[in-house]
Design a protein around this motif. Structure first.
Motif, PDB file in Angstrom:
ATOM      1  N   MET A  99      85.244  73.653  79.413  1.00 13.77           N
ATOM      2  CA  MET A  99      84.672  73.637  80.822  1.00 13.77           C
ATOM      3  C   MET A  99      83.310  74.249  80.989  1.00 13.77           C
ATOM      4  O   MET A  99      83.186  75.324  80.107  1.00 13.77           O
ATOM      5  CB  MET A  99      85.340  73.796  82.141  1.00 13.77           C
ATOM      6  N   THR A 100      82.315  73.740  81.676  1.00 12.33           N
ATOM      7  CA  THR A 100      81.215  74.884  81.971  1.00 12.33           C
ATOM      8  C   THR A 100      81.250  74.856  83.682  1.00 12.33           C
ATOM      9  O   THR A 100      81.489  73.925  84.432  1.00 12.33           O
ATOM     10  CB  THR A 100      79.979  74.114  81.728  1.00 12.33           C
ATOM     11  N   ILE A 108      79.243  79.877  83.537  1.00 14.07           N
ATOM     12  CA  ILE A 108      80.344  80.436  82.677  1.00 14.07           C
ATOM     13  C   ILE A 108      80.851  79.120  81.565  1.00 14.07           C
ATOM     14  O   ILE A 108      81.239  78.161  81.979  1.00 14.07           O
ATOM     15  CB  ILE A 108      81.455  80.944  83.402  1.00 14.07           C
ATOM     16  N   GLU A 109      80.710  79.509  80.291  1.00 11.59           N
ATOM     17  CA  GLU A 109      81.356  78.739  79.293  1.00 11.59           C
ATOM     18  C   GLU A 109      82.859  79.154  79.419  1.00 11.59           C
ATOM     19  O   GLU A 109      83.243  79.942  79.106  1.00 11.59           O
ATOM     20  CB  GLU A 109      80.678  78.806  78.127  1.00 11.59           C
ATOM     21  N   TYR A 118      89.500  81.713  77.812  1.00 13.15           N
ATOM     22  CA  TYR A 118      88.395  82.513  77.210  1.00 13.15           C
ATOM     23  C   TYR A 118      87.036  81.894  78.084  1.00 13.15           C
ATOM     24  O   TYR A 118      86.982  80.995  78.472  1.00 13.15           O
ATOM     25  CB  TYR A 118      88.101  81.788  75.651  1.00 13.15           C
ATOM     26  N   GLN A 119      86.355  82.928  78.200  1.00 19.20           N
ATOM     27  CA  GLN A 119      84.995  82.852  78.986  1.00 19.20           C
ATOM     28  C   GLN A 119      83.847  83.661  78.529  1.00 19.20           C
ATOM     29  O   GLN A 119      84.052  84.672  78.080  1.00 19.20           O
ATOM     30  CB  GLN A 119      85.333  83.506  80.357  1.00 19.20           C
ATOM     31  N   LYS A 120      82.932  82.851  78.818  1.00 24.85           N
ATOM     32  CA  LYS A 120      81.584  83.552  78.092  1.00 24.85           C
ATOM     33  C   LYS A 120      80.433  83.486  79.275  1.00 24.85           C
ATOM     34  O   LYS A 120      80.240  82.384  79.668  1.00 24.85           O
ATOM     35  CB  LYS A 120      81.137  82.988  76.787  1.00 24.85           C
ATOM     36  N   TRP A 132      82.775  87.089  74.372  1.00 26.68           N
ATOM     37  CA  TRP A 132      83.786  86.321  74.830  1.00 26.68           C
ATOM     38  C   TRP A 132      84.922  87.258  75.522  1.00 26.68           C
ATOM     39  O   TRP A 132      85.130  88.478  75.137  1.00 26.68           O
ATOM     40  CB  TRP A 132      84.510  85.570  74.135  1.00 26.68           C
ATOM     41  N   MET A 133      85.514  86.994  76.794  1.00 22.87           N
ATOM     42  CA  MET A 133      86.579  87.674  77.359  1.00 22.87           C
ATOM     43  C   MET A 133      87.723  86.633  77.374  1.00 22.87           C
ATOM     44  O   MET A 133      87.570  85.343  77.416  1.00 22.87           O
ATOM     45  CB  MET A 133      86.329  88.306  78.652  1.00 22.87           C
TER      46      MET A 133
END
Length: 286
Positions: A99-100, A108-109, A118-120, A132-133
């Motif tokens: 998702m975006t 956030i990606e 996971y998010q970037k 990335w977290m």
């Protein structure tokens, strides 16, 4: 304080709701409502049909295997509001998704793979330079129990079906969504019947208002959940005379069933594990 709490609630809800909406639901579970006696009015039969349609919707949607998905989360508190939007695709069998998400001008990606989020975010890196977290959603759920954000967790979707009876569902009409004919239902979910219901009830109240739109095949095309979250005491402004509340409305839509979903975890050397920080934050908030 209010702005920070509001933003965290809106984005936090979007993270979980947008991550995975329907995982393998299995059967609809729960005890079946008793059939009305022959002497009862036909309306009882109509109510039973509506309940059966809503309770069976999760299984029928999951049978589609994959879908495109959009989510809109609106949160309001203390005269302020935040809206976050997301779009992507989801594997309805295992919950993996891509998702975006966009909130307050920031994009956030997001990916969910094997129940790990996971998010970037552009321009944001961890203290050791990783872009990335990740948050282990399963670990957080096991340690913290139910919380308002988990209301939208796909793992709870089957639980919705178990928490709905004939008295909780009413058909309110028909509506076209992206050219598709749908039946619209209003549903009142008994929070006490959801996993972790006792704790959840303290935070969102006894019932959870929900609306659901089903297509001709009984699949979910749109679902809206509205809740008022009571903030933990530790999040209250010191001068506040009454408990702070955040009103959150989450609207999800599904389309293009059968679409391709390509969700892969980022390279391990680019990922910072934030799970422990999330757990510590939850403990600090009581």
């Amino acid at each position: 304080m209010r702005s920070r709490m509001l933003k965290a609630s809106a984005i936090g809800t979007a993270l979980v709701v947008g991550s995975v909406v329907l995982t393998a639901c299995g059967d609809d579970g729960g005890s079946k409502a008793e059939k009305p006696a022959a002497s009862e009015s036909g309306s009882a039969g109509a109510e039973e049909q509506s309940t059966a349609a809503v309770r069976g919707a999760y299984d029928k949607t999951a049978e589609a295997e994959t879908a495109k998905m959009t989510v809109e989360v609106k949160a309001a508190a203390g005269g302020q509001s935040v809206t976050s939007d997301g779009e992507g695709a989801i594997d309805l069998a295992d919950g993996d998704s891509t998702m975006t998400l966009t909130a307050e001008g920031k994009t956030i990606e997001q990916r969910v793979v094997d129940q790990v989020l996971y998010q970037k975010a552009p321009g944001q890196k961890s203290s050791d330079g990783k872009s990335w977290m990740k948050i282990d959603l399963k670990k957080v759920a096991e340690r913290q129990g139910a919380n308002p954000q988990q209301v939208g967790d796909p793992a709870q979707s089957a639980a919705y079906a178990k928490a709905i009876t004939d008295d909780d569902v009413s058909k309110v009409g028909t509506e076209k969504i992206d050219g598709v004919n749908t039946d619209r239902y209003k549903v009142s979910v008994d929070v006490a019947r959801l996993p972790g219901g006792a704790r959840l009830r303290q935070q969102v109240g006894p019932t959870l208002p929900m609306q659901i739109w089903l297509d001709d095949e009984g699949r979910i095309r749109r679902q809206q959940v509205d809740m008022t979250i009571k903030a933990p005491a530790s999040a209250q402004p010191e001068a506040s005379a009454s408990p702070q509340q955040v009103k959150v409305s989450t609207l999800m839509e599904f389309s293009d069933f059968g679409t391709e979903v390509d969700a892969e975890a980022p390279p391990a050397d680019q990922v910072a594990d934030m799970t422990d920080q999330v757990l510590r934050g939850g403990q600090n908030q009581g």
